[in-house]
Motif scaffolding. Structure first.
Motif, short mmCIF file in Angstrom:
data_model
loop_
_atom_site.label_atom_id
_atom_site.label_comp_id
_atom_site.label_asym_id
_atom_site.label_seq_id
_atom_site.Cartn_x
_atom_site.Cartn_y
_atom_site.Cartn_z
N LEU A 1 23.00 26.28 -8.22
CA LEU A 1 23.21 27.37 -9.17
C LEU A 1 24.66 27.84 -9.19
O LEU A 1 25.21 28.13 -10.26
CB LEU A 1 22.28 28.55 -8.85
CG LEU A 1 20.79 28.31 -9.08
CD1 LEU A 1 19.98 29.51 -8.62
CD2 LEU A 1 20.49 28.00 -10.54
N LYS B 1 27.02 27.60 -12.58
CA LYS B 1 27.76 28.70 -13.20
C LYS B 1 29.25 28.37 -13.26
O LYS B 1 29.92 28.63 -14.26
CB LYS B 1 27.54 29.99 -12.41
CG LYS B 1 28.18 31.19 -13.08
CD LYS B 1 27.88 32.49 -12.33
CE LYS B 1 26.49 32.99 -12.63
NZ LYS B 1 26.25 34.37 -12.13
N ASP C 1 20.72 27.51 -4.17
CA ASP C 1 21.89 28.38 -4.34
C ASP C 1 23.16 27.59 -4.63
O ASP C 1 23.97 27.98 -5.47
CB ASP C 1 22.10 29.26 -3.10
CG ASP C 1 21.04 30.36 -2.99
OD1 ASP C 1 20.34 30.60 -3.98
OD2 ASP C 1 20.91 30.94 -1.89
N GLU D 1 18.62 29.21 -14.71
CA GLU D 1 18.16 29.27 -13.31
C GLU D 1 16.70 28.86 -13.20
O GLU D 1 16.32 28.10 -12.30
CB GLU D 1 18.32 30.68 -12.76
CG GLU D 1 19.72 31.07 -12.38
CD GLU D 1 19.78 32.48 -11.82
OE1 GLU D 1 20.22 32.64 -10.67
OE2 GLU D 1 19.38 33.42 -12.53
N GLU D 2 15.87 29.38 -14.10
CA GLU D 2 14.44 29.06 -14.09
C GLU D 2 14.21 27.57 -14.27
O GLU D 2 13.38 26.97 -13.58
CB GLU D 2 13.71 29.82 -15.20
CG GLU D 2 13.53 31.30 -14.93
CD GLU D 2 12.84 32.00 -16.10
OE1 GLU D 2 12.16 31.33 -16.90
OE2 GLU D 2 13.00 33.23 -16.22
#
Length: 202
Positions: free
Chosen positions: A77, A81, A74, A109-110
């Motif tokens: 990520l 962003k 998290d 994300e993947e």
């Protein structure tokens, strides 16, 4: 049993187990009701308490491990962003932000999740993400690196492409250390405009 002794025992158990195991109130009920002399009742209470304690410790440790992994992912990520929008700047972000969120970021994300899944727990703890996307017409959005040796694991870039008769597109892609950062792995394209786009960070 005296209340002060009972409170002392509760506090001692809480401190020794770091709060993971709480004393079972059946013990206090049994002692207060004078059932402490009854060997079978006491052994049942102790065995039940022991089973509950072991289960609690295992479940809590699993939850802690799982949440640490999720927290690492998290936080990376979130930073990814954030760096992307810093790169876009206030002039480009309003134009491509929605499409980036819907089509590009889920793929990004993947890729990050896949990269993290190939690492051991110790390596994940020391991952770093760059905090300075390139400006002007540079491609760099951010890089994810091994914090212990500083080597990049994966690099996320965006390239501005002018296509005849169509206009300007942003090609989002990444490079990995596995192929020595040579191959462009595409995440997708976003149309900007037929007009020349502004510089990054502007």
């Amino acid at each position: 049993m005296k209340k002060w002794l009972q409170k002392t025992l509760v506090i001692t158990v809480a401190l020794l187990t770091f709060g993971l195991i709480t004393p079972n109130h059946e013990i206090w009920d049994a002692l207060d009701n004078g059932q402490a002399n009854n060997g079978s009742a006491n052994s049942n209470i102790q065995s039940n308490t022991t089973n509950e304690q072991v289960t609690t410790v295992v479940e809590d440790n699993y939850a802690i491990d799982q949440s640490e992994e999720e927290q690492n992912l998290d936080s990376i990520l979130f930073a990814a962003k954030e760096q992307s929008y810093i790169k876009f700047g206030p002039r480009i972000a309003p134009v491509i932000g929605k499409e980036f969120e819907e089509n590009i970021f889920p793929k990004l994300e993947e890729v990050i999740a896949m990269t993290l899944s190939s690492l051991d727990d110790e390596s994940i703890k020391y991952l770093t993400i760059t905090d300075r996307p390139s400006g002007q017409y540079g491609e760099k959005i951010f890089h994810i690196s091994d914090g212990t040796n500083g080597k990049d694991l994966i690099r996320f870039h965006v390239r501005t492409e002018k296509r005849p008769q169509e206009g300007y597109y942003y090609n989002f892609h990444y490079h990995t250390s596995e192929d020595k950062f040579v191959v462009h792995h595409s995440l997708g394209d976003i149309f900007y405009s037929k007009n020349t786009p502004p510089k990054w960070l502007s």
